[in-house]
Design a protein around this motif. Structure first.
Motif, PDB file in Angstrom:
ATOM      1  N   HIS A 254       0.817  -1.211   0.000  1.00 56.40           N
ATOM      2  CA  HIS A 254       0.000   0.000   0.000  1.00 56.40           C
ATOM      3  C   HIS A 254       0.850   1.261   0.000  1.00 56.40           C
ATOM      4  N   ASP A 255       0.395   2.274  -0.732  1.00 53.62           N
ATOM      5  CA  ASP A 255       1.140   3.529  -0.830  1.00 53.62           C
ATOM      6  C   ASP A 255       1.319   4.214   0.523  1.00 53.62           C
ATOM      7  N   THR A 256       0.371   4.008   1.446  1.00 50.76           N
ATOM      8  CA  THR A 256       0.476   4.665   2.751  1.00 50.76           C
ATOM      9  C   THR A 256       1.667   4.143   3.561  1.00 50.76           C
ATOM     10  N   CYS A 257       2.223   3.018   3.158  1.00 47.94           N
ATOM     11  CA  CYS A 257       3.390   2.449   3.856  1.00 47.94           C
ATOM     12  C   CYS A 257       4.711   2.911   3.242  1.00 47.94           C
ATOM     13  N   LEU A 258       4.623   3.756   2.235  1.00 49.88           N
ATOM     14  CA  LEU A 258       5.823   4.247   1.567  1.00 49.88           C
ATOM     15  C   LEU A 258       6.116   5.686   1.979  1.00 49.88           C
ATOM     16  N   PRO A 259       7.379   6.056   2.061  1.00 46.73           N
ATOM     17  CA  PRO A 259       8.578   5.230   1.869  1.00 46.73           C
ATOM     18  C   PRO A 259       8.716   4.173   2.976  1.00 46.73           C
ATOM     19  N   THR A 260       9.399   3.077   2.670  1.00 49.18           N
ATOM     20  CA  THR A 260       9.727   2.063   3.678  1.00 49.18           C
ATOM     21  C   THR A 260      11.238   1.849   3.665  1.00 49.18           C
ATOM     22  N   ILE A 261      11.843   2.004   4.832  1.00 52.42           N
ATOM     23  CA  ILE A 261      13.288   1.795   4.983  1.00 52.42           C
ATOM     24  C   ILE A 261      13.511   0.666   5.975  1.00 52.42           C
ATOM     25  N   PHE A 262      14.229  -0.366   5.543  1.00 54.07           N
ATOM     26  CA  PHE A 262      14.628  -1.449   6.436  1.00 54.07           C
ATOM     27  C   PHE A 262      16.142  -1.368   6.647  1.00 54.07           C
ATOM     28  N   VAL A 263      16.572  -1.638   7.869  1.00 54.98           N
ATOM     29  CA  VAL A 263      17.989  -1.647   8.210  1.00 54.98           C
ATOM     30  C   VAL A 263      18.358  -3.059   8.655  1.00 54.98           C
ATOM     31  N   TYR A 264      19.310  -3.664   7.951  1.00 54.15           N
ATOM     32  CA  TYR A 264      19.711  -5.059   8.206  1.00 54.15           C
ATOM     33  C   TYR A 264      21.157  -5.130   8.700  1.00 54.15           C
ATOM     34  N   LYS A 265      21.422  -6.175   9.481  1.00 55.22           N
ATOM     35  CA  LYS A 265      22.798  -6.561   9.803  1.00 55.22           C
ATOM     36  C   LYS A 265      22.807  -8.057  10.093  1.00 55.22           C
ATOM     37  N   ASN A 266      23.700  -8.768   9.429  1.00 58.83           N
ATOM     38  CA  ASN A 266      23.811 -10.227   9.585  1.00 58.83           C
ATOM     39  C   ASN A 266      22.473 -10.933   9.373  1.00 58.83           C
ATOM     40  N   GLY A 267      21.730 -10.462   8.370  1.00 55.47           N
ATOM     41  CA  GLY A 267      20.466 -11.106   8.016  1.00 55.47           C
ATOM     42  C   GLY A 267      19.299 -10.758   8.902  1.00 55.47           C
ATOM     43  N   GLN A 268      19.502  -9.921   9.902  1.00 51.63           N
ATOM     44  CA  GLN A 268      18.438  -9.557  10.834  1.00 51.63           C
ATOM     45  C   GLN A 268      18.024  -8.093  10.627  1.00 51.63           C
ATOM     46  N   ILE A 269      16.714  -7.836  10.754  1.00 49.61           N
ATOM     47  CA  ILE A 269      16.234  -6.458  10.676  1.00 49.61           C
ATOM     48  C   ILE A 269      16.504  -5.770  12.004  1.00 49.61           C
ATOM     49  N   LYS A 270      17.298  -4.711  11.961  1.00 46.64           N
ATOM     50  CA  LYS A 270      17.664  -3.962  13.164  1.00 46.64           C
ATOM     51  C   LYS A 270      16.864  -2.677  13.321  1.00 46.64           C
ATOM     52  N   GLY A 271      16.209  -2.260  12.249  1.00 46.74           N
ATOM     53  CA  GLY A 271      15.411  -1.045  12.312  1.00 46.74           C
ATOM     54  C   GLY A 271      14.494  -0.955  11.113  1.00 46.74           C
ATOM     55  N   ARG A 272      13.392  -0.243  11.293  1.00 45.09           N
ATOM     56  CA  ARG A 272      12.448  -0.062  10.183  1.00 45.09           C
ATOM     57  C   ARG A 272      11.740   1.276  10.333  1.00 45.09           C
ATOM     58  N   PHE A 273      11.511   1.920   9.200  1.00 43.17           N
ATOM     59  CA  PHE A 273      10.784   3.183   9.160  1.00 43.17           C
ATOM     60  C   PHE A 273       9.747   3.046   8.049  1.00 43.17           C
ATOM     61  N   ILE A 274       8.481   3.009   8.433  1.00 42.05           N
ATOM     62  CA  ILE A 274       7.411   2.703   7.482  1.00 42.05           C
ATOM     63  C   ILE A 274       6.448   3.882   7.404  1.00 42.05           C
ATOM     64  N   GLY A 275       6.326   4.432   6.206  1.00 36.30           N
ATOM     65  CA  GLY A 275       5.417   5.547   5.999  1.00 36.30           C
ATOM     66  C   GLY A 275       6.089   6.900   6.155  1.00 36.30           C
ATOM     67  N   VAL A 276       5.382   7.933   5.705  1.00 33.64           N
ATOM     68  CA  VAL A 276       5.929   9.289   5.689  1.00 33.64           C
ATOM     69  C   VAL A 276       6.310   9.762   7.090  1.00 33.64           C
ATOM     70  N   ALA A 277       5.425   9.541   8.069  1.00 41.12           N
ATOM     71  CA  ALA A 277       5.663  10.049   9.423  1.00 41.12           C
ATOM     72  C   ALA A 277       6.904   9.412  10.049  1.00 41.12           C
ATOM     73  N   GLU A 278       7.017   8.094   9.968  1.00 42.57           N
ATOM     74  CA  GLU A 278       8.156   7.410  10.587  1.00 42.57           C
ATOM     75  C   GLU A 278       9.467   7.750   9.883  1.00 42.57           C
ATOM     76  N   CYS A 279       9.397   8.047   8.601  1.00 45.18           N
ATOM     77  CA  CYS A 279      10.614   8.403   7.865  1.00 45.18           C
ATOM     78  C   CYS A 279      11.042   9.849   8.113  1.00 45.18           C
ATOM     79  N   GLY A 280      10.177  10.623   8.770  1.00 43.11           N
ATOM     80  CA  GLY A 280      10.587  11.978   9.133  1.00 43.11           C
ATOM     81  C   GLY A 280       9.732  13.100   8.599  1.00 43.11           C
ATOM     82  N   GLY A 281       8.676  12.786   7.841  1.00 38.89           N
ATOM     83  CA  GLY A 281       7.797  13.838   7.341  1.00 38.89           C
ATOM     84  C   GLY A 281       8.216  14.388   5.994  1.00 38.89           C
ATOM     85  N   ILE A 282       7.307  15.127   5.373  1.00 37.42           N
ATOM     86  CA  ILE A 282       7.526  15.597   4.002  1.00 37.42           C
ATOM     87  C   ILE A 282       8.643  16.643   3.911  1.00 37.42           C
TER      88      ILE A 282
END
Length: 241
Positions: A154-182
């Motif tokens: 869904h577009d409302t979940c974009l942008p989506t940023i995943f942060v990985y290390k050694n195959g594990q997700i260490k952080g995630r930012f889903i949607g405009v608000a979590e990514c920091g706003g327009i």
């Protein structure tokens, strides 16, 4: 004799007629400097190529030390190569996700942005990530069109940023608000990635701190104003008995 230690010479020195008397050098200091110079090995100033060219000139006592020094320089070179391995925001597709992200080299932080080019916020995030990839070449920055990785996302979940290390997700930012706003700034995104450990920032505090403090202050003022209005209404109520 201008170097002679006399009262007359002292007077002339005070008036600048004679140069200041040279202080005798400390014999111990001279000895330490001499020993340091003698202890310095020529191979300690050489790079790997120079070591190879000069290896026949070393005596047997230095051969072992030279080999240890060569290995040390080689390891430093390899670490530098690893740190400078990335340095750009690369495009991948869904078929490359496991290889490029999940199975990335051990201890390498991977930041992946799932985006859609029709969404302005996604383009802004891509622009910022491109700058951060150059600033932090030891981390791996990639982007992928979301449909190539996840169908019907869904577009409302974009942008989506995943942060990985050694195959594990260490952080995630889903949607405009979590990514920091327009109005997201690159420093704010840098701070977010640093908070999860993906990069080592030289920022000393959250760039958004002043804005957050102002919002908190405004909310407190609004809350205080509501309490005041409520008390005023209570006082003005008629006392009906």
């Amino acid at each position: 004799d201008p170097n002679e230690d006399t009262e007359w010479n002292d007077v002339l020195r005070r008036f600048g007629i004679l140069p200041p008397k040279e202080k005798p050098k400390d014999e111990i200091e001279e000895m330490v400097l001499r020993l340091q110079k003698e202890a310095e090995k020529p191979y300690e100033r050489m790079n790997l190529k120079e070591l190879k060219e000069a290896e026949d000139d070393f005596d047997e006592a230095d051969i072992k030390a030279v080999e240890m020094y060569r290995q040390q320089r080689l390891q430093e070179w390899k670490r530098l190569q690893r740190r400078q391995k990335y340095g750009e925001l690369r495009e991948i597709c869904g078929e490359q996700y496991v290889k490029e992200v999940t199975n990335a080299p051990e201890d390498v932080w991977v930041i992946i942005h799932l985006y859609r080019s029709s969404i302005p916020m996604c383009l802004l995030v891509n622009q910022h990530l491109g700058l951060l990839a150059q600033k932090f070449p030891e981390a791996k920055f990639v982007k992928a069109v979301v449909n190539s990785c996840i169908q019907n996302y869904h577009d409302t979940c974009l942008p989506t940023i995943f942060v990985y290390k050694n195959g594990q997700i260490k952080g995630r930012f889903i949607g405009v608000a979590e990514c920091g706003g327009i109005n997201l700034k690159v420093e704010e995104l840098e701070w977010k990635l640093a908070e999860v450990g993906a990069i080592k920032t030289d920022l000393e505090e959250n760039p958004k701190k002043d804005i957050m403090d102002m919002m908190t202050f405004s909310m407190q003022n609004i809350s205080a104003q509501k309490d005041t209005n409520t008390k005023n209404r209570d006082v003005m109520k008629p006392n009906i008995t």
